[in-house]
Design a protein around this motif. Structure first.
Motif, short mmCIF file in Angstrom:
data_model
loop_
_atom_site.label_atom_id
_atom_site.label_comp_id
_atom_site.label_asym_id
_atom_site.label_seq_id
_atom_site.Cartn_x
_atom_site.Cartn_y
_atom_site.Cartn_z
N GLU A 174 -55.75 37.49 33.28
CA GLU A 174 -55.65 36.26 32.74
C GLU A 174 -54.36 35.88 32.26
O GLU A 174 -53.98 34.76 32.30
N MET A 175 -53.66 36.71 31.77
CA MET A 175 -52.17 36.41 31.01
C MET A 175 -51.43 36.06 32.43
O MET A 175 -50.44 35.11 32.24
N HIS A 176 -51.58 36.85 33.56
CA HIS A 176 -50.82 36.44 34.67
C HIS A 176 -51.12 35.15 35.35
O HIS A 176 -50.17 34.32 35.75
N ARG A 177 -52.45 34.77 35.36
CA ARG A 177 -52.89 33.64 35.87
C ARG A 177 -52.26 32.48 34.82
O ARG A 177 -51.92 31.49 35.74
N ARG A 178 -52.19 32.54 33.69
CA ARG A 178 -51.57 31.46 32.88
C ARG A 178 -49.91 31.39 33.06
O ARG A 178 -49.61 30.38 32.38
N ALA A 179 -49.59 32.47 33.36
CA ALA A 179 -47.93 32.41 33.50
C ALA A 179 -47.46 31.65 34.39
O ALA A 179 -46.66 32.13 35.26
N GLN A 180 -47.59 30.16 34.34
CA GLN A 180 -47.08 29.29 35.41
C GLN A 180 -47.09 27.90 34.59
O GLN A 180 -47.47 27.89 33.57
N GLY A 181 -46.20 26.97 35.00
CA GLY A 181 -45.75 25.89 34.15
C GLY A 181 -45.05 26.18 33.34
O GLY A 181 -44.43 27.09 33.00
N ASP A 182 -44.84 25.09 32.36
CA ASP A 182 -43.84 25.03 31.19
C ASP A 182 -44.53 25.39 29.81
O ASP A 182 -45.69 25.39 29.53
N VAL A 183 -43.64 26.11 29.21
CA VAL A 183 -44.08 26.55 27.89
C VAL A 183 -42.96 26.02 26.78
O VAL A 183 -41.74 25.82 27.24
N ARG A 237 -33.80 13.98 30.03
CA ARG A 237 -35.01 13.56 30.65
C ARG A 237 -35.95 14.84 30.13
O ARG A 237 -37.20 14.56 30.03
N TYR A 238 -35.58 15.98 30.26
CA TYR A 238 -36.49 17.11 29.93
C TYR A 238 -37.02 17.20 28.64
O TYR A 238 -37.97 17.08 28.63
N VAL A 239 -36.24 16.99 27.50
CA VAL A 239 -36.69 16.70 26.14
C VAL A 239 -37.45 15.38 25.96
O VAL A 239 -38.57 15.54 25.29
N ASP A 240 -37.14 14.46 26.73
CA ASP A 240 -37.99 13.36 26.51
C ASP A 240 -39.42 13.35 27.38
O ASP A 240 -40.35 12.83 26.63
N GLY A 241 -39.58 14.42 28.21
CA GLY A 241 -40.70 14.68 28.68
C GLY A 241 -41.64 15.13 27.98
O GLY A 241 -42.82 14.95 27.76
N TRP A 242 -41.16 16.48 27.16
CA TRP A 242 -42.13 16.91 26.10
C TRP A 242 -42.30 16.00 24.96
O TRP A 242 -43.37 16.00 24.45
N ARG A 243 -41.49 14.97 24.62
CA ARG A 243 -41.84 13.87 23.77
C ARG A 243 -42.82 13.29 23.97
O ARG A 243 -43.80 12.58 23.31
N GLU A 244 -42.87 12.46 25.37
CA GLU A 244 -43.96 11.76 25.89
C GLU A 244 -45.20 12.41 25.98
O GLU A 244 -46.16 11.76 25.62
N ARG A 245 -45.40 13.75 26.38
CA ARG A 245 -46.56 14.44 26.39
C ARG A 245 -47.17 14.95 24.89
O ARG A 245 -48.06 15.00 24.89
N ALA A 246 -46.30 14.72 24.19
CA ALA A 246 -46.76 14.99 22.73
C ALA A 246 -47.55 13.75 22.16
O ALA A 246 -48.34 13.89 21.67
N GLY A 247 -47.14 12.79 22.62
CA GLY A 247 -47.93 11.51 22.39
C GLY A 247 -47.94 11.35 20.89
O GLY A 247 -47.10 11.43 20.01
N SER A 248 -49.29 11.00 20.32
CA SER A 248 -49.63 10.98 18.95
C SER A 248 -50.16 12.23 18.40
O SER A 248 -50.59 12.23 17.12
N SER A 249 -50.14 13.33 19.09
CA SER A 249 -50.77 14.65 18.89
C SER A 249 -49.99 14.91 17.42
O SER A 249 -48.78 15.02 17.31
N PRO A 250 -50.77 15.47 16.36
CA PRO A 250 -50.04 15.90 15.27
C PRO A 250 -49.04 17.01 15.56
O PRO A 250 -48.06 17.39 14.55
N VAL A 251 -49.34 17.93 16.28
CA VAL A 251 -48.71 19.06 16.76
C VAL A 251 -48.44 19.12 18.20
O VAL A 251 -49.32 19.09 18.95
N MET A 252 -47.47 19.57 18.44
CA MET A 252 -46.89 19.31 19.87
C MET A 252 -47.64 20.62 20.79
O MET A 252 -47.48 21.65 20.32
N PHE A 253 -48.12 20.10 21.90
CA PHE A 253 -48.54 20.93 22.90
C PHE A 253 -47.61 22.23 23.04
O PHE A 253 -46.31 21.92 23.22
N ASP A 254 -47.96 23.30 23.52
CA ASP A 254 -47.47 24.45 23.69
C ASP A 254 -47.16 25.00 25.15
O ASP A 254 -46.35 25.84 25.33
N SER A 255 -47.81 24.18 26.07
CA SER A 255 -47.72 24.21 27.45
C SER A 255 -47.85 22.92 27.98
O SER A 255 -48.47 21.98 27.70
N ILE A 256 -47.25 23.04 29.36
CA ILE A 256 -47.60 22.05 30.45
C ILE A 256 -47.88 22.62 31.80
O ILE A 256 -47.29 23.40 32.25
#
Length: 643
Positions: free
Chosen positions: A218-227, A255-274
């Protein structure tokens, strides 16, 4: 600009200045011992074992991580040459071991890549005229800014995997799936790498071979996408941008940092993965936690907040806009809101051992504990708040709100804890509370005590080197990091006016940059000591002291944050020293009249310090008005030192 006559004769040479110059000297003597004892003539480390997995590249660079910073602060010329020799030797060593391709890590997580980067980025800042390192900087940055290298997915605006590097996004967390078993004693304090798997609720459940294999799969399966820790990769792009303002690099950071900001939205804590689909949390069943080096495992806030802060600072550097720091402020506010009273020694915090050593007897006393991690049962892993995040937020922004966050964090330290305790940690940091208290007027003897402490650390590390034959830990891969005698935290604070560098990939920002005019190189001139004693939104208070009684020294000052800030004016209370030193038959030198001398400048202030003279400067800083660049110094003067 022309030499500014801002100095006055010293009736007494301050102890902190003598200690600071002694620290420069003792660090250099101990550094040469380290070099001669543990490196080969070509810079390779002696006795490195074979590597068994993707881990370990950082451990060979880290023993030298702050050598270039020592040079930039004023360490001898030889430090830069030895730094380059070590980087090139270790790079050849790692290449032969199969860990690097084209001089860069084949691919690992950015918690560790960031640690490796400190040494390289430090050399770039120390000698930007070296075209070989400039070319490397451009090549390394392109691994992420150019999608052709396989790390960056431009369509979804993500780095494509937690492990990335010269070979592109690397699948999984290692080349093979190895069961994650309960007998990994060193990992037990961090708990389950993934929470919420049916039938695996505790660490001991991993004693079942089927569960251990399922966890690893499961660790290997989830080891894709951004963190989130991938945000530290922006330092590669920021480093090359500092050479020439490369628009490709700056556009990618935005662009890259703004992408994380956009995905954070109104969440009180930033997502740790995309997820690989570009959707936040899509590999974690929509949760904002659960990624590799994320909120749940292994270090939570420590790794997520630091990497996010590095990305936000790099974004602020190129845009002159600090709003990306809000990503980190929400994290800090979230853990502070969950704080509770408790002692370090009485906590179950996964890293409490280091805090027990740092606090000593005060580890038993009540302070503030904050949660570092979040999982299926909510916030957990409560421990003392590491101050790197709040101190860097305040240092970068200088806002009242960030100052209040920092002071709230400092107030949570047990009252009995020594703010200048003699200890070392991996990051060569940890004395932020004492430094800030000094700047705020609450610990006036911090400079002297901190320099005494730093000299003690050099002495201890030298003793450990000389006693390595009897040290049972001397064969450990981390031994070289532990005994590295180049201690830069206190020098960075007092000379550079800045916190220690963010260890997992930050760039070496300081509040001021110095140049030895006579030698045409960065750093304080020989004999000169510097003390930044005030930092606020408008300026800097600085004292310069020439400890030599025979030699004139000349120092050039420029604004910090790689030139994002500019010195636009300086003033000093200067003595009319026409009667100094006075007749030999008098008991004391006559004291001349004092007047305030003010000069305007355009980020180029040259101060001449005759023998045994000092200058108390009030510098007016125009923040975020400059054009940040790596600084190439002017040619040296033809006559050294104005002796």
């Amino acid at each position: 600009m022309a030499d500014a006559h801002l100095s006055s004769p010293l009736r007494t040479v301050p102890a902190w200045a003598v200690l600071q110059r002694r620290l420069f000297d003792e660090i250099e003597q101990a550094r040469r011992l380290f070099r001669d004892r543990y490196t080969l003539p070509d810079g390779r480390l002696r006795g490195v074992a074979e590597f068994e997995d993707r881990d370990g590249v950082d451990d060979l660079y880290e023993p030298f991580f702050n050598w270039p910073a020592f040079y930039v602060l004023g360490g001898p010329d030889e430090v830069l040459a030895d730094s380059k020799r070590a980087w090139e030797g270790v790079t050849a060593q790692l290449t032969e071991a199969g860990m690097l391709t084209d001089e860069y890590d084949n691919g690992y997580d950015w918690f560790h890549q960031g640690e490796s980067l400190l040494f390289f980025a430090g050399i770039c800042a120390a000698d930007p005229a070296d075209e070989a390192y400039a070319a490397r900087a451009r090549r390394f940055a392109a691994l992420f800014t150019d999608p052709a290298h396989g790390n960056y997915d431009a369509e979804h605006n993500i780095i494509r995997a937690p492990h990335n590097g010269a070979l592109g996004a690397r699948p999984g967390l290692d080349d093979t799936v190895v069961p994650y078993t309960a007998d990994r004693a060193e990992m037990r304090p961090y708990g389950l790498p993934i929470q919420g798997l049916p039938g695996i609720d505790t660490w001991d459940d991993l004693a079942d071979p089927a569960n251990a294999l399922r966890m690893s799969e499961e660790m290997h399966r989830r080891a894709q996408g951004d963190v989130a820790v991938n945000l530290a990769a922006t330092s590669l792009a920021a480093n090359t941008w500092l050479y020439d303002g490369d628009e490709t690099a700056s556009a990618w950071i935005r662009r890259y940092v703004d992408g994380w900001r956009e995905r954070a939205g109104s969440s009180p804590v930033m997502f740790d993965s995309i997820g690989p689909d570009g959707v936040a949390g899509s590999l974690q069943e929509g949760r904002w936690w659960g990624a590799h080096y994320g909120w749940a495992w292994p270090h939570g806030f420590h790794s997520v907040a630091m990497s996010t802060l590095i990305g936000a600072v790099n974004h602020a550097l190129i845009t002159r806009d600090d709003t990306a720091l809000d990503l980190v402020r929400t994290m800090l506010d979230a853990v502070l809101a969950e704080a509770r009273p408790g002692s370090a020694a009485g906590s179950t915090y996964s890293l409490r051992g280091g805090w027990n050593a740092r606090y000593g007897a005060a580890a038993e006393d009540e302070g503030m504990l904050v949660p570092y991690r979040y999982g299926v049962d909510g916030w957990f892993d409560f421990g003392p708040l590491q101050l790197d995040v709040p101190v860097w937020l305040w240092w970068w922004s200088r806002t009242d709100a960030d100052r209040a966050r920092l002071e709230h964090a400092i107030a949570g330290i047990p009252a009995s804890a020594d703010r200048v305790a003699p200890f070392r940690d991996k990051e060569e940091a940890g004395h932020e509370a004492g430094w800030y208290s000094f700047l705020a007027g609450g610990l006036p003897d911090y400079p002297q005590r901190a320099l005494e402490m730093a000299l003690g650390q050099v002495a201890r590390r030298t003793a450990m080197m000389l006693g390595d034959a009897q040290d049972p830990d001397a064969a450990h891969l981390h031994f070289w990091q532990r005994v590295n005698p180049v201690v830069t935290e206190v020098l960075t604070q007092l000379v550079g006016g800045a916190p220690q560098v963010l260890y997992n990939g930050g760039l070496g920002h300081t509040a001021l940059r110095y140049e030895d005019v006579d030698r045409g190189r960065p750093g304080l001139p020989e004999d000169v000591a510097a003390l930044v004693h005030r930092l606020d939104a408008d300026g800097i208070g600085l004292r310069l002291v020439n400890t030599s009684v025979t030699r004139t020294r000349t120092v050039r000052l420029r604004g910090g944050r790689f030139g994002l800030d500019r010195i636009v004016a300086a003033s000093a209370r200067v003595e009319d020293a026409s009667a100094y030193p006075g007749a030999s038959g008098t008991y004391a030198s006559p004291l001349g009249a004092f007047s305030t001398v003010s000069v305007e400048c355009d980020d180029d202030l040259v101060v001449v310090l005759p023998p045994a003279h000092g200058a108390d400067l009030d510098l007016t800083i125009a923040r975020a008005t400059g054009s940040p660049r790596h600084l190439t110094t002017a040619a040296p003067r033809t006559t050294e030192g104005h002796a």
